[in-house]
Design an enzyme around this catalytic site. Sequence first.
Site, mmCIF file in Angstrom:
data_model
loop_
_atom_site.group_PDB
_atom_site.id
_atom_site.type_symbol
_atom_site.label_atom_id
_atom_site.label_comp_id
_atom_site.label_asym_id
_atom_site.label_seq_id
_atom_site.Cartn_x
_atom_site.Cartn_y
_atom_site.Cartn_z
ATOM 1 N N THR A 122 0.864 -1.179 0.000
ATOM 2 C CA THR A 122 0.000 0.000 0.000
ATOM 3 C C THR A 122 0.905 1.234 0.000
ATOM 4 O O THR A 122 1.951 1.242 0.647
ATOM 5 C CB THR A 122 -0.941 0.028 1.212
ATOM 6 O OG1 THR A 122 -0.174 0.240 2.388
ATOM 7 C CG2 THR A 122 -1.696 -1.266 1.352
ATOM 8 N N TRP A 126 -12.344 1.314 -1.958
ATOM 9 C CA TRP A 126 -11.256 1.999 -1.260
ATOM 10 C C TRP A 126 -11.613 3.407 -0.828
ATOM 11 O O TRP A 126 -10.833 4.063 -0.150
ATOM 12 C CB TRP A 126 -9.996 2.055 -2.150
ATOM 13 C CG TRP A 126 -10.286 2.428 -3.572
ATOM 14 C CD1 TRP A 126 -10.386 1.557 -4.636
ATOM 15 C CD2 TRP A 126 -10.551 3.733 -4.110
ATOM 16 N NE1 TRP A 126 -10.702 2.247 -5.783
ATOM 17 C CE2 TRP A 126 -10.805 3.590 -5.482
ATOM 18 C CE3 TRP A 126 -10.598 5.015 -3.559
ATOM 19 C CZ2 TRP A 126 -11.104 4.658 -6.322
ATOM 20 C CZ3 TRP A 126 -10.906 6.094 -4.377
ATOM 21 C CH2 TRP A 126 -11.150 5.902 -5.747
ATOM 22 N N ASN A 127 -12.785 3.904 -1.199
ATOM 23 C CA ASN A 127 -12.942 5.356 -1.016
ATOM 24 C C ASN A 127 -13.306 5.816 0.397
ATOM 25 O O ASN A 127 -12.964 6.925 0.765
ATOM 26 C CB ASN A 127 -13.869 5.969 -2.076
ATOM 27 C CG ASN A 127 -15.280 5.484 -1.959
ATOM 28 O OD1 ASN A 127 -15.504 4.285 -1.771
ATOM 29 N ND2 ASN A 127 -16.223 6.372 -2.053
ATOM 30 N N LYS A 156 -13.744 -8.466 2.807
ATOM 31 C CA LYS A 156 -12.672 -8.382 1.809
ATOM 32 C C LYS A 156 -12.456 -6.925 1.416
ATOM 33 O O LYS A 156 -13.193 -6.357 0.618
ATOM 34 C CB LYS A 156 -12.980 -9.210 0.553
ATOM 35 C CG LYS A 156 -11.687 -9.455 -0.227
ATOM 36 C CD LYS A 156 -11.808 -9.345 -1.725
ATOM 37 C CE LYS A 156 -11.957 -8.023 -2.350
ATOM 38 N NZ LYS A 156 -10.807 -7.118 -2.345
ATOM 39 N N GLU A 167 -24.326 -1.754 -3.639
ATOM 40 C CA GLU A 167 -24.271 -0.285 -3.580
ATOM 41 C C GLU A 167 -23.255 0.135 -4.635
ATOM 42 O O GLU A 167 -22.058 -0.117 -4.484
ATOM 43 C CB GLU A 167 -23.834 0.187 -2.186
ATOM 44 C CG GLU A 167 -24.768 -0.209 -1.054
ATOM 45 C CD GLU A 167 -26.107 0.525 -1.055
ATOM 46 O OE1 GLU A 167 -26.333 1.378 -1.936
ATOM 47 O OE2 GLU A 167 -26.926 0.232 -0.180
ATOM 48 N N GLY A 206 -22.237 2.665 -8.454
ATOM 49 C CA GLY A 206 -21.745 3.982 -8.848
ATOM 50 C C GLY A 206 -22.847 5.018 -9.049
ATOM 51 O O GLY A 206 -24.032 4.737 -8.889
ATOM 52 N N GLU A 232 -29.122 -0.179 2.590
ATOM 53 C CA GLU A 232 -28.291 -0.255 3.796
ATOM 54 C C GLU A 232 -28.764 0.819 4.764
ATOM 55 O O GLU A 232 -29.493 1.730 4.390
ATOM 56 C CB GLU A 232 -26.810 -0.022 3.462
ATOM 57 C CG GLU A 232 -26.181 -1.199 2.735
ATOM 58 C CD GLU A 232 -24.658 -1.115 2.681
ATOM 59 O OE1 GLU A 232 -24.117 -0.013 2.499
ATOM 60 O OE2 GLU A 232 -24.021 -2.180 2.819
#
Length: 502
Positions: free
Chosen positions: A35, A162-163, A186, A261, A263, A473
């Site tokens: 990373t 990742w956001n 994950k 969920e 784009g 959600e």
Amino acid sequence: MTLSTVDGIGPVTGWSDEILVAGRWRRGGGDLIETRDPATGAVVHAFHGAALEDVEEAVAGGHAAARESGWRDLLPHERARVLYRIGDLIEERADEIARVQTADTGKTLGETRALAASAAGTFRYMAAALETMEESVTPQRGGSLTMTVHEPYGVVAAITPWNSPIASDAQKVAPALAAGNAVVLKPPVWAPLVSLLLGRICEEAGLPPGLLSVLPGSGRIIGNALVAHPGVGKISFTGGTTTGRSIGRVAADKVMPVTLELGGKSPTIVFPDADLDQAVAGVAYGIFSSSGQSCIAGSRVFVHAEVYDEFVRRLVERAESLRVGPGTDPATDIAPMVHHDHRDQVAEMVRQAVEEGAQVLTGARVPEDEVLSEGAYYLPTILGGVRNEDTICREEIFGPVAVVLSFEDESELIAQANDNDFGLACGIWTADYRRAWRIARAVEAGTVWINTYKQFSISTPFSGHKESGLGTEKGRDGIAQYMRQKSLYWDLTGEPIPWGRH
Ligand code: NAD
């Protein structure tokens, strides 16, 4: 040494090369994951991700843990107690979480602190919702008492982007555990560290070992193996629409429920009667905060012709006044993007749009400042001279790029706002409450903000319409999304059933 020793940003030594598999911290069997801090390109941490064998062990271990720990059969307030503790520990370690996440994603510390606070709130909210969740006795239509109860799926796979790592992890892990499931989380390879930290925190809070595994690794291999695994009973996925669609196909073959969920390409609409100061600030925040790497970014800006010139001039001024810099600098508004590769993809989409005729009103390049030259920076960008049907107005960019379009007529505006495959969010800026109501109801979007943008509450359900998602959600019903219903008929009369008369 554990992740809890980390107290700074930049290259980190001393982190353990371990992932969490079925209650054991151990070296992953998969490829090396490096990373990087997107502000400098420097390696933050290198460790081995999960292998396919780790997936097998995590799923089997999840089932065993759910069985042996009695988690599923604990009374709701007993499971809730552990979730409250997780929320408290997240809060206690919020600064550390924020620093790790800023190092991993580049985001400003202000934002990552807010994400940690939101994750703590999510665990607490789901604990409270669990304690107050009710089953129903349904109206009797015969001699039987009828009721319907909710039960967990067993093992849930939570696949995250990742956001906003800690917040999206919490949004899935908290309700799935509350429901009595085991979870295999994950996280994405570009930002896996905070999910591993969440694994440590859950362990410390007393979550029975094996109920949560954390398997960083590639989506194509590890994510796909989880989705296809016969032992996984539900997938909760947040990410891109293309990935979501492929997960949906595998789930259909397994006849397995999925929450997707996905784009967005959200319209944000400015009317002439809007408070323009608020609208300029809100539209700029809606698209440029998080460097535009937000599913609900207000990336298509529709401005009424009467105020178009003035509004766009002021929006450009605002964009140019935003401070670009590292996420660790408290003065930064626009932090680097998550990864140099992602920045380059965004730049390429803008380049193509300009080639096809879009006019650059500001930005559309990396900053010239030498100090920022190593980072994955991209300037806030506004493009004009586009049509709603152009590629740049149809596809998600996931970067700090707004397109501005002018409109005159309300019905033409609604048709254009809805003329897009996505349906995630919408912003409306107007002083006319009747108009706000009409448009909010006519726009195809899961969330509509009126005279505000990007406000969130765990108590309010979140979902995408059209290609922005499937399922919901958050909210009190959030836990039920991780449970299946069972209906019971309980005879109270003792009367012989029809064939009993023979
Ligand atoms: P992505 O779809 O590339 O990846 C998301 C996750 O899925 C990652 O963990 C990835 O490793 C995994 N994955 C990839 N291929 C897979 C496969 N075939 N099977 C199983 N898992 C797989 O998305 P990203 O680039 O990480 O994130 C950006 C996207 O996420 C944007 O489209 C954004 O709009 C969306 N997003 C949506 C929401 C929302 O709530 N609607 C929130 C945040 C982000």
